[in-house]
Design a protein around this motif. Structure first.
Motif, short mmCIF file in Angstrom:
data_model
loop_
_atom_site.label_atom_id
_atom_site.label_comp_id
_atom_site.label_asym_id
_atom_site.label_seq_id
_atom_site.Cartn_x
_atom_site.Cartn_y
_atom_site.Cartn_z
N GLY A 87 1.16 -3.16 4.84
CA GLY A 87 0.13 -2.13 5.03
C GLY A 87 0.66 -0.72 4.86
O GLY A 87 1.87 -0.46 4.87
N TYR A 94 0.84 -1.21 0.00
CA TYR A 94 0.00 0.00 0.00
C TYR A 94 0.87 1.26 0.00
O TYR A 94 2.09 1.18 0.16
CB TYR A 94 -0.94 0.00 1.21
N GLN A 95 0.20 2.38 -0.12
CA GLN A 95 0.93 3.66 -0.25
C GLN A 95 1.81 3.93 0.97
O GLN A 95 1.53 3.50 2.08
CB GLN A 95 -0.07 4.82 -0.45
N GLY A 131 1.45 -4.80 9.42
CA GLY A 131 0.38 -3.85 9.68
C GLY A 131 0.75 -2.44 9.23
O GLY A 131 1.93 -2.08 9.21
N GLY A 132 -0.27 -1.66 8.92
CA GLY A 132 -0.05 -0.26 8.56
C GLY A 132 0.72 0.45 9.66
O GLY A 132 0.43 0.27 10.84
N LYS A 185 1.77 -10.70 7.12
CA LYS A 185 1.19 -9.38 6.93
C LYS A 185 1.93 -8.38 7.82
O LYS A 185 2.17 -8.67 8.99
CB LYS A 185 -0.29 -9.37 7.35
N THR A 235 1.49 -12.05 11.54
CA THR A 235 1.11 -10.64 11.42
C THR A 235 2.01 -9.86 12.36
O THR A 235 2.13 -10.21 13.53
CB THR A 235 -0.36 -10.43 11.82
N ARG A 251 -3.40 -16.06 17.92
CA ARG A 251 -2.96 -14.84 18.60
C ARG A 251 -1.74 -15.16 19.44
O ARG A 251 -1.72 -16.16 20.16
CB ARG A 251 -4.13 -14.35 19.47
N VAL A 262 2.92 -6.00 13.84
CA VAL A 262 2.40 -4.62 13.93
C VAL A 262 3.25 -3.82 14.90
O VAL A 262 3.99 -4.37 15.71
CB VAL A 262 0.92 -4.59 14.43
N GLY A 263 3.12 -2.51 14.83
CA GLY A 263 3.71 -1.62 15.83
C GLY A 263 5.13 -1.18 15.53
O GLY A 263 5.73 -1.53 14.52
C1 LIG Z 1 -2.32 -6.06 10.14
C2 LIG Z 1 -3.59 -6.28 9.30
C3 LIG Z 1 -3.17 -6.81 7.93
C4 LIG Z 1 -4.51 -7.27 9.98
O1 LIG Z 1 -3.89 -8.53 10.11
P1 LIG Z 1 -4.60 -9.71 10.93
O2 LIG Z 1 -3.69 -10.89 10.92
O3 LIG Z 1 -5.97 -9.91 10.40
O4 LIG Z 1 -4.60 -9.10 12.39
P2 LIG Z 1 -5.86 -8.72 13.33
O5 LIG Z 1 -6.78 -7.78 12.61
O6 LIG Z 1 -6.43 -9.98 13.89
O7 LIG Z 1 -5.14 -7.89 14.47
C5 LIG Z 1 -4.28 -8.51 15.43
C6 LIG Z 1 -3.95 -7.46 16.47
O8 LIG Z 1 -3.12 -6.45 15.89
C7 LIG Z 1 -3.73 -5.16 16.04
N1 LIG Z 1 -3.47 -4.42 14.80
C8 LIG Z 1 -3.94 -4.70 13.58
N2 LIG Z 1 -3.43 -3.84 12.69
C9 LIG Z 1 -2.63 -2.98 13.38
C10 LIG Z 1 -1.83 -1.88 13.01
N3 LIG Z 1 -1.75 -1.48 11.76
N4 LIG Z 1 -1.12 -1.26 13.97
C11 LIG Z 1 -1.19 -1.66 15.27
N5 LIG Z 1 -1.95 -2.72 15.68
C12 LIG Z 1 -2.66 -3.36 14.75
C13 LIG Z 1 -5.20 -5.44 16.25
O9 LIG Z 1 -5.83 -4.41 16.95
C14 LIG Z 1 -5.15 -6.72 17.02
O10 LIG Z 1 -4.84 -6.44 18.36
P3 LIG Z 1 -5.81 -6.94 19.57
O11 LIG Z 1 -5.93 -8.45 19.37
O12 LIG Z 1 -5.08 -6.53 20.81
O13 LIG Z 1 -7.10 -6.24 19.34
C15 LIG Z 1 -4.39 -4.97 9.14
O14 LIG Z 1 -4.81 -4.49 10.40
C16 LIG Z 1 -3.61 -3.89 8.44
O15 LIG Z 1 -2.89 -3.10 9.04
N6 LIG Z 1 -3.79 -3.86 7.09
C17 LIG Z 1 -3.22 -2.87 6.25
C18 LIG Z 1 -4.25 -2.48 5.21
C19 LIG Z 1 -3.94 -1.16 4.57
O16 LIG Z 1 -2.82 -0.69 4.58
N7 LIG Z 1 -4.92 -0.57 3.98
C20 LIG Z 1 -4.79 0.70 3.32
C21 LIG Z 1 -5.93 0.86 2.36
S1 LIG Z 1 -5.87 2.40 1.57
#
Ligand SMILES: CC(C)(COP(=O)(O)OP(=O)(O)OC[C@H]1O[C@@H](n2cnc3c(N)ncnc32)[C@H](O)[C@@H]1OP(=O)(O)O)[C@@H](O)C(=O)NCCC(=O)NCCS
Length: 235
Positions: A127, A101-102, A145-146, A143, A159, A174, A161-162
């Motif tokens: 992300g 993504y961007q 995360g953004g 994955k 996955t 999890r 994140v952070g």
């Molecule tokens: C990370 C991502 C891919 C989800 O992956 P997933 O394996 O389905 O993970 P989940 O949604 O189950 O989230 C797992 C945990 O990470 C957290 N989390 C998810 N994305 C996060 C992020 N970007 N930053 C911080 N924490 C994040 C969730 O809150 C969750 O925490 P919790 O269990 O304490 O509530 C998605 O959240 C993401 O960031 N996608 C990017 C999409 C994007 O960039 N879109 C732009 C469109 S223009």
């Protein structure tokens, strides 16, 4: 050539619900343009025309907002959505069916030479605004995360994140992150004082018993002194 174009368009149609037609994907997606130009500049780069390759890639960056170094190795089915602000470094290796993504940076840490950019395995999603730095590997199917900043290898199917990036999901489960509640932690000083108080109490009981025994042997028994001083009565 057309097979490749079809695959590039299919990648857009499969992964962007907003893509309405193949023509729209072909004409309006800067990611698609940048990837197609990178294939050409990569060929130039590999045949030693590095200056021309860089010059074209800079022109493409100007047109699309996406900077992919001609030296980067890119697999099939890469989809860069929106694209603006994406930077992909020279020694990056990207597998097949990757989505970016961007605002994503696949960069170097500035401390390494040679292979200094990430390796992104097949089917990875990175992300919006994520930063992946150094010669690390993001495992197949993972994955990012953004907004994450990843500086260590990520195993497959995770996955992360952070900042700094930490794995929160592995193989669909999890991962428990140790979350310390400092207010619930035992206070070692209070524990020690409690222990000392307990021992003092025991010593006082023993002393009172011994005094009583000694007084009983010498004279009529007197009541034992209270273990803890009682406050003076108020009038
Ligand atoms: C990370 C991502 C891919 C989800 O992956 P997933 O394996 O389905 O993970 P989940 O949604 O189950 O989230 C797992 C945990 O990470 C957290 N989390 C998810 N994305 C996060 C992020 N970007 N930053 C911080 N924490 C994040 C969730 O809150 C969750 O925490 P919790 O269990 O304490 O509530 C998605 O959240 C993401 O960031 N996608 C990017 C999409 C994007 O960039 N879109 C732009 C469109 S223009």
């Amino acid at each position: 050539m057309f097979d490749r174009l079809k695959r590039d368009i299919a990648a857009v149609m499969e992964r962007d619900p907003a893509a309405t037609s193949a023509w729209a994907a072909y004409l309006m997606y800067p990611g698609l343009k940048a990837i197609r130009w990178q294939r050409r500049t990569h060929r130039l780069y590999m045949s030693g025309h590095t200056f021309l390759a860089r010059a074209i890639s800079q022109w493409v960056r100007h047109r699309t907002g996406i900077e992919i170094h001609p030296g980067a190795t890119i697999g099939e089915g890469l989809f860069i959505d929106h694209g603006m602000g994406v930077v992909i470094g020279e020694t990056t290796i990207i597998g097949d069916t990757v989505t970016i993504y961007q605002g994503v940076t696949l960069g170097g840490t500035g401390k390494e030479r040679g292979k200094r950019h990430p390796t992104i395995e097949d089917c990875v999603v990175i992300g919006v605004g994520a930063t992946v730095l150094g010669d690390i590997t993001i495992g197949r199917g993972s994955k990012v995360g953004g907004g994450a900043v990843v500086v260590n290898n990520v195993p497959p199917n995770c996955t992360v994140v952070g900042v700094p990036g930490r794995v929160v999901v592995r193989e669909g489960s999890r991962v428990d992150v140790v979350d310390l509640h400092h207010e619930d932690l035992p206070d070692p000083v209070v524990e020690m004082l409690r222990c000392i108080q307990h021992r003092i109490d025991r010593v006082e009981v023993r002393l009172a018993r011994d005094e009583q025994a000694a007084a009983g042997a010498a004279a009529p028994a007197v009541p034992a002194a209270p273990m803890t001083p009682t406050p003076p009565e108020e009038n």
